[in-house]
Design a protein around this motif. Structure first.
Motif, mmCIF file in Angstrom:
data_model
loop_
_atom_site.group_PDB
_atom_site.id
_atom_site.type_symbol
_atom_site.label_atom_id
_atom_site.label_comp_id
_atom_site.label_asym_id
_atom_site.label_seq_id
_atom_site.Cartn_x
_atom_site.Cartn_y
_atom_site.Cartn_z
ATOM 1 N N ARG A 25 0.831 -1.211 0.000
ATOM 2 C CA ARG A 25 0.000 0.000 0.000
ATOM 3 C C ARG A 25 0.865 1.261 0.000
ATOM 4 O O ARG A 25 0.516 2.266 -0.620
ATOM 5 N N TYR A 26 2.013 1.195 0.665
ATOM 6 C CA TYR A 26 2.941 2.325 0.709
ATOM 7 C C TYR A 26 3.481 2.638 -0.692
ATOM 8 O O TYR A 26 3.512 3.795 -1.118
ATOM 9 N N LEU A 27 3.893 1.588 -1.397
ATOM 10 C CA LEU A 27 4.407 1.779 -2.753
ATOM 11 C C LEU A 27 3.302 2.271 -3.689
ATOM 12 O O LEU A 27 3.528 3.180 -4.505
ATOM 13 N N MET A 28 2.115 1.706 -3.538
ATOM 14 C CA MET A 28 0.986 2.120 -4.370
ATOM 15 C C MET A 28 0.633 3.587 -4.132
ATOM 16 O O MET A 28 0.345 4.334 -5.084
ATOM 17 N N ARG A 29 0.675 4.022 -2.890
ATOM 18 C CA ARG A 29 0.340 5.405 -2.563
ATOM 19 C C ARG A 29 1.360 6.359 -3.181
ATOM 20 O O ARG A 29 0.989 7.398 -3.749
ATOM 21 N N ASN A 30 2.644 6.012 -3.088
ATOM 22 C CA ASN A 30 3.682 6.854 -3.678
ATOM 23 C C ASN A 30 3.519 6.985 -5.192
ATOM 24 O O ASN A 30 3.632 8.080 -5.754
ATOM 25 N N VAL A 31 3.248 5.847 -5.839
ATOM 26 C CA VAL A 31 3.076 5.868 -7.297
ATOM 27 C C VAL A 31 1.848 6.700 -7.677
ATOM 28 O O VAL A 31 1.884 7.488 -8.623
ATOM 29 N N SER A 32 0.762 6.542 -6.915
ATOM 30 C CA SER A 32 -0.477 7.271 -7.214
ATOM 31 C C SER A 32 -0.294 8.773 -7.078
ATOM 32 O O SER A 32 -0.745 9.554 -7.930
ATOM 33 N N VAL A 33 0.386 9.202 -6.006
ATOM 34 C CA VAL A 33 0.607 10.636 -5.778
ATOM 35 C C VAL A 33 1.483 11.226 -6.878
ATOM 36 O O VAL A 33 1.171 12.266 -7.467
ATOM 37 N N LEU A 34 2.598 10.541 -7.168
ATOM 38 C CA LEU A 34 3.505 11.031 -8.203
ATOM 39 C C LEU A 34 2.846 11.009 -9.581
ATOM 40 O O LEU A 34 3.077 11.898 -10.407
ATOM 41 N N LEU A 35 2.008 10.001 -9.822
ATOM 42 C CA LEU A 35 1.279 9.923 -11.091
ATOM 43 C C LEU A 35 0.393 11.152 -11.274
ATOM 44 O O LEU A 35 0.364 11.762 -12.355
ATOM 45 N N SER A 36 -0.308 11.533 -10.215
ATOM 46 C CA SER A 36 -1.188 12.701 -10.283
ATOM 47 C C SER A 36 -0.403 13.982 -10.547
ATOM 48 O O SER A 36 -0.785 14.802 -11.393
ATOM 49 N N VAL A 37 0.714 14.140 -9.834
ATOM 50 C CA VAL A 37 1.525 15.357 -9.980
ATOM 51 C C VAL A 37 2.117 15.449 -11.387
ATOM 52 O O VAL A 37 2.023 16.494 -12.051
ATOM 53 N N VAL A 38 2.736 14.360 -11.832
ATOM 54 C CA VAL A 38 3.380 14.359 -13.154
ATOM 55 C C VAL A 38 2.343 14.556 -14.257
ATOM 56 O O VAL A 38 2.572 15.294 -15.216
ATOM 57 N N PHE A 39 1.189 13.916 -14.112
ATOM 58 C CA PHE A 39 0.130 14.037 -15.115
ATOM 59 C C PHE A 39 -0.347 15.484 -15.235
ATOM 60 O O PHE A 39 -0.538 15.999 -16.342
ATOM 61 N N ILE A 40 -0.522 16.152 -14.097
ATOM 62 C CA ILE A 40 -0.984 17.549 -14.116
ATOM 63 C C ILE A 40 0.055 18.454 -14.770
ATOM 64 O O ILE A 40 -0.271 19.313 -15.604
ATOM 65 N N VAL A 41 1.331 18.258 -14.411
ATOM 66 C CA VAL A 41 2.403 19.101 -14.955
ATOM 67 C C VAL A 41 2.506 18.931 -16.474
ATOM 68 O O VAL A 41 2.531 19.907 -17.231
ATOM 69 N N ILE A 42 2.557 17.671 -16.943
ATOM 70 C CA ILE A 42 2.678 17.420 -18.385
ATOM 71 C C ILE A 42 1.432 17.916 -19.118
ATOM 72 O O ILE A 42 1.531 18.489 -20.208
ATOM 73 N N SER A 43 0.265 17.736 -18.522
ATOM 74 C CA SER A 43 -0.988 18.168 -19.155
ATOM 75 C C SER A 43 -1.006 19.680 -19.345
ATOM 76 O O SER A 43 -1.450 20.179 -20.388
ATOM 77 N N LEU A 44 -0.529 20.419 -18.339
ATOM 78 C CA LEU A 44 -0.498 21.883 -18.445
ATOM 79 C C LEU A 44 0.449 22.338 -19.561
ATOM 80 O O LEU A 44 0.142 23.267 -20.304
ATOM 81 N N VAL A 45 1.592 21.652 -19.668
ATOM 82 C CA VAL A 45 2.549 21.984 -20.732
ATOM 83 C C VAL A 45 1.931 21.705 -22.099
ATOM 84 O O VAL A 45 1.990 22.540 -23.013
ATOM 85 N N VAL A 46 1.333 20.519 -22.242
ATOM 86 C CA VAL A 46 0.724 20.136 -23.525
ATOM 87 C C VAL A 46 -0.458 21.039 -23.841
ATOM 88 O O VAL A 46 -0.659 21.446 -24.995
ATOM 89 N N PHE A 47 -1.252 21.371 -22.821
ATOM 90 C CA PHE A 47 -2.411 22.245 -23.018
ATOM 91 C C PHE A 47 -1.975 23.612 -23.547
ATOM 92 O O PHE A 47 -2.565 24.148 -24.489
ATOM 93 N N GLY A 48 -0.916 24.158 -22.939
ATOM 94 C CA GLY A 48 -0.403 25.450 -23.405
ATOM 95 C C GLY A 48 0.103 25.380 -24.834
ATOM 96 O O GLY A 48 -0.157 26.272 -25.642
ATOM 97 N N ASN A 49 0.798 24.281 -25.143
ATOM 98 C CA ASN A 49 1.308 24.097 -26.495
ATOM 99 C C ASN A 49 0.170 23.955 -27.503
ATOM 100 O O ASN A 49 0.206 24.548 -28.595
ATOM 101 N N GLN A 50 -0.853 23.178 -27.137
ATOM 102 C CA GLN A 50 -2.011 22.990 -28.010
ATOM 103 C C GLN A 50 -2.737 24.307 -28.240
ATOM 104 O O GLN A 50 -3.189 24.594 -29.358
ATOM 105 N N LEU A 51 -2.845 25.104 -27.194
ATOM 106 C CA LEU A 51 -3.532 26.387 -27.307
ATOM 107 C C LEU A 51 -2.834 27.298 -28.302
ATOM 108 O O LEU A 51 -3.470 27.929 -29.154
ATOM 109 N N VAL A 52 -1.493 27.355 -28.215
ATOM 110 C CA VAL A 52 -0.716 28.192 -29.141
ATOM 111 C C VAL A 52 -0.870 27.696 -30.571
ATOM 112 O O VAL A 52 -1.085 28.479 -31.502
ATOM 113 N N LEU A 53 -0.763 26.371 -30.769
ATOM 114 C CA LEU A 53 -0.859 25.799 -32.115
ATOM 115 C C LEU A 53 -2.240 26.033 -32.719
ATOM 116 O O LEU A 53 -2.367 26.362 -33.900
#
Length: 371
Positions: free
Chosen positions: A20-48
């Motif tokens: 459960r400890y490993l799963m929690r770490n992966v889940s938290v990092l997954l959420s953070v990384v997903f949000i960061v990459i999504s914001l970058v891609v969203f900004g790029n898509q908006l410009v294009l």
């Protein structure tokens, strides 16, 4: 059939505190990384999309829908990359904090880590399956409808009077002193026209008193019909300059064949997965295998993530992440190459995209033995 003892023990530990400890770490990092990459891609898509809106004449009202539809299309790759990076960072964190060393002394190794994260991986796989087989084809269909609607009111229907504007990737510089809509919404009337183009690296200046945009429905090409004007080939100082006076002259704006080829690709990508399953066309077989490859790659990348996370603390602080990103890019690009090869008929549907996954599994196996 009796399962190996290590497999039975691993599944028994699935609900343990460590799992459960490993799963929690992966889940938290997954959420953070997903949000960061999504914001970058969203900004790029908006410009294009903004550039495409101004260049291709796409209505402003379609701007946000197009950005949203493109994000739906890209969310599969974003989610896949986010999961891979989350697994690498989580496992790497365990080794950096010496927690993995303690787990290894208890008999918990890479195989256990791979199984511990499988509940989350399976959830992601199910989400990816729904996205690739239902949601993404729908989004491409909707995007195709918007683009088709924009093609029916092509780029020159958005000309602003008394302004120099560039069209067709800056190949045409256009100016009109007066612009008014015709009775037909697909046409547009203009007066006092100035057009600058390059033909065989020679400047061509066209002046006309009037112009009207129209569509040839046989070829689907769009033309600008110029009336009562003059074409100047070459600079005024050139000896070989040519001057042509005309009453009517048709200038092609959009090539119908190019639109047709783009439309064909869009139709294949927007077809339902059930239709593709029973198709014998190579383009549709390639599209079906591509959709299946997305969730399959998640399972393969999850194993790779554990191995890269283990080697990261030994080799360098961010080496595992760097190698993971590079392998992810190479993996997806090779899949795209295999898809294109299958579409062109240069490979068999039996081989298709499957060989890429087999090669990736072989590389992971070699890496596992070497590690």
């Amino acid at each position: 059939m009796k399962l190996p003892p290590i497999v039975i023990r691993t599944f028994k530990l699935q609900n343990s505190i460590l799992a459960r400890y490993l799963m929690r770490n992966v889940s938290v990092l997954l959420s953070v990384v997903f949000i960061v990459i999504s914001l970058v891609v969203f900004g790029n898509q908006l410009v294009l999309i903004i550039k495409e809106t101004s260049k291709e004449g796409i209505p402003i009202a379609d701007l946000l829908p197009l950005v949203g539809l493109n994000m739906i299309r890209d969310v599969v790759l974003i989610l896949s990359l986010s999961l891979l990076l989350a697994i690498i960072l989580s496992v790497s964190k365990l080794y950096k904090a010496s927690e993995a060393i303690v787990m290894n002394s208890l008999g918990l190794g890479d195989k256990h880590f791979m199984v511990f994260i499988q509940p989350l991986v399976i959830v992601i796989v199910i989400v990816i399956v729904i996205l690739t087989t239902v949601v993404v084809p729908w989004s491409k269909q909707q995007r195709g409808l918007i683009m088709e609607r924009s093609e029916n009111t092509p780029e020159f229907s958005f000309i602003k009077k008394n302004e120099f504007q560039e069209f067709k990737n800056n190949d045409i510089v256009f100016y009109a002193s007066k612009v008014s809509d015709a009775d037909n919404a697909k046409e547009q009337n203009m007066e006092e026209i100035f057009i600058y183009t390059l033909v065989n690296n020679e400047p061509v200046i066209t002046l006309a008193k009037q112009a009207q945009k129209y569509t040839n429905f046989n070829t689907n090409s769009v033309y600008l019909r110029l009336k009562n004007g003059t074409r100047y080939h070459g600079f005024p100082s050139n000896k070989n300059k040519k001057i042509l006076n005309f009453k009517l002259y048709d200038l092609q704006i959009i090539d119908g064949k190019m639109q047709k080829s783009i439309s064909t690709v869009t139709k294949v990508e927007s077809k339902s997965t059930f239709e593709l399953l029973f198709s014998n066309k190579l383009t549709e077989i390639a599209e079906f295998q591509w959709r299946i490859s997305q969730p399959l790659s998640i399972l393969i990348l999850s194993v790779l993530g554990v191995l890269l996370g283990k080697t990261s603390p030994r080799s360098g602080k961010n080496l595992g992440v760097l190698v993971g990103v590079v392998m992810f890019i190479v993996y997806n690009n090779v899949l795209l190459i295999a898809k294109s090869t299958l579409e062109r008929g240069e490979s068999s549907p039996i081989v298709g995209l499957w060989w890429v996954h087999l090669v990736m599994l072989l590389l992971i196996f070699i890496f596992y033995k070497w590690n």
